[in-house]
Design a protein around this motif. Structure first.
Motif, mmCIF file in Angstrom:
data_model
loop_
_atom_site.group_PDB
_atom_site.id
_atom_site.type_symbol
_atom_site.label_atom_id
_atom_site.label_comp_id
_atom_site.label_asym_id
_atom_site.label_seq_id
_atom_site.Cartn_x
_atom_site.Cartn_y
_atom_site.Cartn_z
ATOM 1 N N ASP A 167 171.728 29.351 -27.052
ATOM 2 C CA ASP A 167 170.902 28.717 -26.028
ATOM 3 C C ASP A 167 171.352 29.046 -24.610
ATOM 4 O O ASP A 167 170.697 28.658 -23.639
ATOM 5 N N GLU B 11 182.652 31.032 -27.338
ATOM 6 C CA GLU B 11 182.698 30.643 -28.747
ATOM 7 C C GLU B 11 183.768 31.444 -29.487
ATOM 8 O O GLU B 11 184.528 30.893 -30.302
ATOM 9 N N ALA C 224 178.426 26.790 -35.161
ATOM 10 C CA ALA C 224 177.569 27.440 -34.165
ATOM 11 C C ALA C 224 176.843 28.648 -34.744
ATOM 12 O O ALA C 224 175.764 29.014 -34.262
ATOM 13 N N ARG C 225 177.413 29.266 -35.775
ATOM 14 C CA ARG C 225 176.788 30.490 -36.302
ATOM 15 C C ARG C 225 175.407 30.226 -36.900
ATOM 16 O O ARG C 225 174.622 31.160 -37.085
ATOM 17 N N ASP C 226 175.121 28.972 -37.234
ATOM 18 C CA ASP C 226 173.822 28.636 -37.817
ATOM 19 C C ASP C 226 172.820 28.146 -36.783
ATOM 20 O O ASP C 226 171.713 27.750 -37.144
ATOM 21 N N ARG C 227 173.212 28.196 -35.514
ATOM 22 C CA ARG C 227 172.316 27.738 -34.455
ATOM 23 C C ARG C 227 171.911 28.901 -33.561
ATOM 24 O O ARG C 227 172.712 29.821 -33.326
ATOM 25 N N PRO C 228 170.694 28.882 -33.023
ATOM 26 C CA PRO C 228 170.309 29.901 -32.046
ATOM 27 C C PRO C 228 171.179 29.799 -30.796
ATOM 28 O O PRO C 228 171.616 28.705 -30.419
ATOM 29 N N ARG D 253 172.736 36.887 -33.599
ATOM 30 C CA ARG D 253 172.191 35.797 -32.786
ATOM 31 C C ARG D 253 171.746 36.300 -31.412
ATOM 32 O O ARG D 253 170.736 35.827 -30.855
#
Length: 299
Positions: free
Chosen positions: A288, A212, A282-286, A185
């Protein structure tokens, strides 16, 4: 290190979308050792082939299959490990290659290991348990080092000597980085590492991943049967003593901030200590860079 890593990786397998067969083996290869001591290492560890068993974790699938320390592993399934050049410089390349062959196998299907013991070739059928895909490694030295690259979890030996009772804390933190795909990421955001990591936009991205990982590490410790409050004890001891070392304030939030968010995560943990914390999504989100939002959210 191997025992702690195995415990964390197997207990938290349901959180990991990338798994490997958990065998409970600590492997090593002759070419890990410098050429001037390699022959001594071969004799001492009874190497009789490309990969040796350095240790077997108690009550693990490997132990149940009667695999023992100083056995030589010739291959797995239909694959045989490639012999190493006795004159090559020391490297972990052969170990990593062998480990990758094992990682690629189904995480919970039977595995055939071809071993050699006292010159006699034998076959062992091992029934693994699913484990998070990560290698665990100790780096010997006097500095405090902790890092993860998506597959490897590495901490320095000083954590084990100075804080042995709390060593699961930094190991769980680094494993959390791998589970949350932080290296991927971060690379997707084009961050800079090394001296440039504490400059500009890099700072907020790194701080987000650190928090995180702190949040997820509480669940990892709990699921593995550790009292998650050891994370607070570790940081209360380590933070004031080493605030300016490994965990630099530019790329890492202050130890007080980190302790605070972990204490809140522990307090908000459901009585049944849910195996699937919200932060895993969260691992599937960019990334930010909104690390301060993590200080406000409930988990």
């Amino acid at each position: 290190m191997a025992g702690i890593g195995y415990r964390l990786a197997t207990a938290n397998a349901p959180l990991c979308d990338r798994q490997e067969p958990g065998l409970g083996l600590l492997l090593h290869t002759p070419d890990q050792y410098a050429r001037d001591i390699r022959e001594t290492a071969i004799r001492h560890f009874h190497f009789d082939g490309p990969v040796g068993v350095e240790a077997v974790i108690a009550k693990s699938p490997a132990a149940a299959a009667d695999i023992k320390e100083d056995d030589t592993v010739i291959g797995v399934g239909q694959t045989r490990f490639r012999p190493t050049d006795p004159q090559t410089n020391s490297s972990t390349a052969s170990l990593i290659a062998a480990t990758h062959q094992i990682m690629a196998l189904p995480p919970n299907g039977p595995i055939t290991l071809h071993i050699r013991r006292s010159g006699v070739d034998q076959i062992r059928r091992v029934i693994p348990v699913p484990a998070c895909r990560s290698r665990f490694e100790v780096a010997f030295g006097n500095s405090f080092l902790a890092q993860a690259d998506g597959e490897l979890v590495q901490i320095s030996s000083r954590f084990l000597t100075d804080y042995p009772q709390w060593a699961p804390v930094p190991i769980a933190h680094e494993l959390a980085h791998n589970i949350l795909r932080h290296r991927e990421r971060l690379e997707a955001k084009g961050v800079s590492y090394g001296l440039l990591s504490g400059i500009g936009r890099n700072v907020r991205f790194f701080r987000q991943t650190e928090l995180e990982a702190d949040i997820l590490s509480i669940s990892l410790l709990t699921n593995a049967g550790y009292d998650p409050k050891i994370a607070l004890l570790f940081w209360q001891a380590f933070g004031p003593a080493h605030a300016g070392s490994l965990f630099r304030s530019r790329t890492h939030p202050s130890w007080k901030t980190r302790t605070g968010i972990m204490a809140r995560t522990i307090a908000e943990m459901a009585p049944e200590r849910s195996l699937h914390p919200d932060i895993i999504a969260a691992r599937d989100r960019p990334i930010d860079g909104k690390w301060q939002d993590l200080l406000k959210k409930e988990h």
